[in-house]
Design a protein around this motif. Structure first.
Motif, PDB file in Angstrom:
ATOM      1  N   PHE A 144      62.778   3.207  52.113  1.00 41.43           N
ATOM      2  CA  PHE A 144      63.633   4.331  52.487  1.00 41.43           C
ATOM      3  C   PHE A 144      62.810   5.550  52.906  1.00 41.43           C
ATOM      4  CE2 PHE A 144      65.998   8.161  51.941  1.00 41.43           C
ATOM      5  CZ  PHE A 144      67.235   7.854  52.487  1.00 41.43           C
ATOM      6  N   GLY A 145      61.834   5.900  52.059  1.00 40.71           N
ATOM      7  CA  GLY A 145      61.041   7.114  52.319  1.00 40.71           C
ATOM      8  C   GLY A 145      60.356   7.053  53.673  1.00 40.71           C
ATOM      9  N   ASP A 146      59.753   5.902  53.962  1.00 44.03           N
ATOM     10  CA  ASP A 146      59.045   5.764  55.238  1.00 44.03           C
ATOM     11  C   ASP A 146      60.009   5.886  56.422  1.00 44.03           C
ATOM     12  OD1 ASP A 146      56.542   5.538  54.181  1.00 44.03           O
ATOM     13  OD2 ASP A 146      56.642   3.359  53.968  1.00 44.03           O
ATOM     14  N   ARG A 147      61.189   5.301  56.271  1.00 45.18           N
ATOM     15  CA  ARG A 147      62.145   5.347  57.379  1.00 45.18           C
ATOM     16  C   ARG A 147      62.730   6.754  57.528  1.00 45.18           C
ATOM     17  NH1 ARG A 147      66.378   0.637  57.166  1.00 45.18           N
ATOM     18  NH2 ARG A 147      66.536   1.022  59.386  1.00 45.18           N
ATOM     19  N   TYR A 148      63.001   7.400  56.416  1.00 47.80           N
ATOM     20  CA  TYR A 148      63.645   8.718  56.478  1.00 47.80           C
ATOM     21  C   TYR A 148      62.670   9.787  56.967  1.00 47.80           C
ATOM     22  CZ  TYR A 148      66.895  12.436  55.090  1.00 47.80           C
ATOM     23  OH  TYR A 148      67.763  13.492  55.095  1.00 47.80           O
ATOM     24  N   PHE A 149      61.427   9.706  56.473  1.00 49.49           N
ATOM     25  CA  PHE A 149      60.465  10.756  56.826  1.00 49.49           C
ATOM     26  C   PHE A 149      59.578  10.366  58.013  1.00 49.49           C
ATOM     27  CE2 PHE A 149      61.472  11.635  52.321  1.00 49.49           C
ATOM     28  CZ  PHE A 149      62.045  12.873  52.493  1.00 49.49           C
ATOM     29  N   GLY A 150      59.843   9.206  58.591  1.00 52.53           N
ATOM     30  CA  GLY A 150      59.155   8.848  59.834  1.00 52.53           C
ATOM     31  C   GLY A 150      57.727   8.390  59.651  1.00 52.53           C
ATOM     32  N   THR A 151      57.374   7.821  58.494  1.00 56.50           N
ATOM     33  CA  THR A 151      55.995   7.350  58.291  1.00 56.50           C
ATOM     34  C   THR A 151      55.924   5.821  58.347  1.00 56.50           C
ATOM     35  OG1 THR A 151      56.451   7.545  55.927  1.00 56.50           O
ATOM     36  CG2 THR A 151      55.174   9.312  56.930  1.00 56.50           C
ATOM     37  N   ASP A 152      56.891   5.238  59.038  1.00 53.94           N
ATOM     38  CA  ASP A 152      56.948   3.774  59.033  1.00 53.94           C
ATOM     39  C   ASP A 152      56.290   3.143  60.261  1.00 53.94           C
ATOM     40  OD1 ASP A 152      58.924   4.843  60.621  1.00 53.94           O
ATOM     41  OD2 ASP A 152      60.456   3.379  60.051  1.00 53.94           O
ATOM     42  N   ASP A 153      55.597   3.928  61.087  1.00 51.10           N
ATOM     43  CA  ASP A 153      55.000   3.290  62.266  1.00 51.10           C
ATOM     44  C   ASP A 153      53.500   3.469  62.305  1.00 51.10           C
ATOM     45  OD1 ASP A 153      56.281   5.998  64.295  1.00 51.10           O
ATOM     46  OD2 ASP A 153      54.905   5.956  62.630  1.00 51.10           O
TER      47      ASP A 153
END
Ligand SMILES: Nc1nc2c(ncn2[C@@H]2O[C@H](COP(=O)(O)OP(=O)(O)OP(=O)(O)O)[C@@H](O)[C@H]2O)c(=O)[nH]1
Ligand SMILES: O=P(O)(O)OC[C@H]1O[C@H](OP(=O)(O)OP(=O)(O)O)[C@H](O)[C@@H]1O
Ligand SMILES: O=c1cc[nH]c(=O)[nH]1
Length: 466
Positions: free
Chosen positions: A457-466
């Protein structure tokens, strides 16, 4: 009739990105995996018995229930399918055969089928031919386990063992003359009989068996529907009740302090969007925020209220309630911070504390940062974290709050999705705390990610998933 429809086809997604933080000790891992069996256990289907005299409208009532329960998997099992089938000798004297007596049915086989379905196994239901008075010897109808099983027939309330399997018993009532008229029409048109034989059978067997077996079983009914399928109000009420029962997740029955916000298509639609791995970041944040707002509003509803009266512009008195004043939020960094705006939007100027729980490498070393309101022990605490996985992060946060003097019953844990393992873990340790969530998922996978879940969730919400 939807025999094998699937209400929710979850996409089993594998979350991207490493799961770097959160306390996942070997003990918790073992606890989580031991809960695997529980989480994967099939939900007990809701079994509805529908009885009533011949041609009373049972089929219509069942059809209407099935239609209105369109967002659930429903299967219909007819008692007629369990007619024994006549022997060659009995066939020679078919007019002497009593099809309305309980002995005409293979009740043991019916019982076995419903028990299997109730325990989640598929069954092969016999196919009975009303014209030949025989079962088809080589074909069966495969019926799969479902959310709801409807068992329909003139004598389904007769045998106590069958009755005991039912969660709800409905008796469809209709005047005898109406039923006879329908029966004549049906048997002549659909079952190839002539009027005389229908009347003869009715007088000799159908009516006496109704008086001796069907009518006495009416007393077991929870609901009696007068006028059968014409009674839309009764059917609406029944369907509402079934919806409520189905909406109650099994875990809510085990832990009365777990609250899942009422599922609607609107909420499921938003879940569908945020769970979709291909959704844009912008939409993920947008729909997560909308869902979070609903969870927060629901959570606030669990705070204590005091009665309050106000004078309205018409100079009348309105008796309402006053919101609880002593409260604060505590977010578990970092995902929990995504819930802060919704809480601030609902509660102007609310104090929000923070807790960081972090696993440093694989040695389980815990680094904890906390900044909480000084008088937190006097406040009700809304603990914020969108995902409850193993329950480790939440448990550590709760321990910390308890250590600060916050009574367990003053903590409401708000999240978007909960894994059953996390619910077991938190509720067993902290039985007085409340959990408010918008959906309970199926289980955790071997990497302790929620399945079907929504990834990190955190990565997707705060944009750190790429
Ligand atoms: N003659 C004859 N009658 C049969 C046979 N099998 C079942 N029946 C009759 O079928 C009836 C059971 O079905 P019903 O409850 O009337 O049928 P239904 O379609 O479920 O009725 P509703 O949906 O309530 O209108 C019994 O009254 C039996 O007398 C058969 O092989 N021969
Ligand atoms: O119940 P658990 O198994 O402890 O898992 C849940 C925790 O995992 C996620 O945080 P994560 O560790 O991914 O950190 P983040 O919030 O910084 O993304 C989530 O926000 C919870 O805090
Ligand atoms: O699936 C999971 C588990 C923990 N935290 C997340 O963000 N997702």
């Amino acid at each position: 009739m939807p025999e094998e429809t699937t209400s929710i086809d979850y996409v089993m997604e594998k979350a991207s990105g490493p799961h770097f933080s959160g306390l996942r000790s070997p003990i918790a891992a073992a606890a989580a995996s031991s809960a695997f069996t529980d989480a994967n256990a099939p939900h007990q289907p809701f079994v509805i018995g529908v009885s009533g005299g011949t041609a009373s409208g049972k089929t219509t009532v069942c059809d209407m229930i099935i239609q209105q329960l369109h967002d659930h998997r429903v299967v219909l099992v007819n008692q007629d399918s369990f007619y024994r089938g006549l022997t060659t000798e009995e066939l020679k004297h078919v007019h002497e055969y009593n099809f309305d007596h309980p002995d005409a049915f293979d009740t043991d086989q019916l019982l076995d089928c419903v028990e299997k379905l109730k325990s989640g196994q598929p069954v092969q239901v016999p196919i009975y031919d009303f014209k030949l008075h025989r079962r088809s010897s080589d074909s069966f109808r495969q019926v799969n386990a479902s959310d709801v099983i409807i068992l329909e027939g003139i004598l389904v309330f007769h045998d106590q063992r069958v009755r005991n399997l039912m969660n709800m018993k409905i008796f469809v009532d209709a005047d005898a003359d109406v039923r006879l008229a329908r029966r004549i029409r049906r048997d002549t048109v659909e079952r190839g009989r002539d009027v005389n034989s229908v009347l003869e059978q009715y007088a000799k067997f159908v009516k006496p068996a109704f008086d001796d077996f069907v009518l006495p079983s009416k007393k077991y009914a929870d609901v009696i529907i007068p006028r059968g399928g014409d009674n839309h109000v009764a059917i609406d009420l029944i369907v509402q009740h079934i919806h409520t029962k189905l909406g109650e997740h099994d875990l809510c029955k085990i832990y009365p302090n777990v609250y899942v916000i009422q599922s609607t298509f609107q909420i499921r639609g938003m879940h569908t969007l945020i769970r979709d791995r291909d959704i844009s970041k912008h939409d993920f944040v947008f729909y997560s925020d909308r869902l979070i707002r609903l969870v927060v509003e629901h959570g606030l509803g669990h705070l204590p209220f005091t009665e309050k009266q106000v004078i309205t512009p018409t100079a009348s008195v309105y008796t309402g309630v006053d919101f609880c004043k002593k409260l604060c939020g505590v977010s578990i960094i970092r995902s929990g911070e995504s819930m802060e705006n919704a809480l601030r939007a609902c509660c102007k100027g609310i104090k929000i504390g923070k807790i960081l729980i972090h696993r440093d490498g694989d040695d389980g070393k815990q680094l904890i940062y906390e900044k909480l309101p000084k008088d937190i022990s006097e406040r009700h605490v809304l603990l914020l974290d969108p995902v409850l996985g193993t329950g480790n992060s939440a448990s550590h946060a709760i321990e910390l709050l308890l250590g600060k003097g916050v009574p367990e019953s003053h903590i409401i844990f708000l999240n978007l999705i909960s894994a059953p393992e996390g619910i077991h873990c938190v509720c067993k340790r902290f039985p007085s705390l409340k959990i408010v969530t918008s959906e309970i998922d199926v289980a955790l996978n071997e990497e302790f990610r929620v399945i079907p879940g929504m990834g990190e969730f955190g990565d997707r919400y705060f944009g750190t998933d790429d």
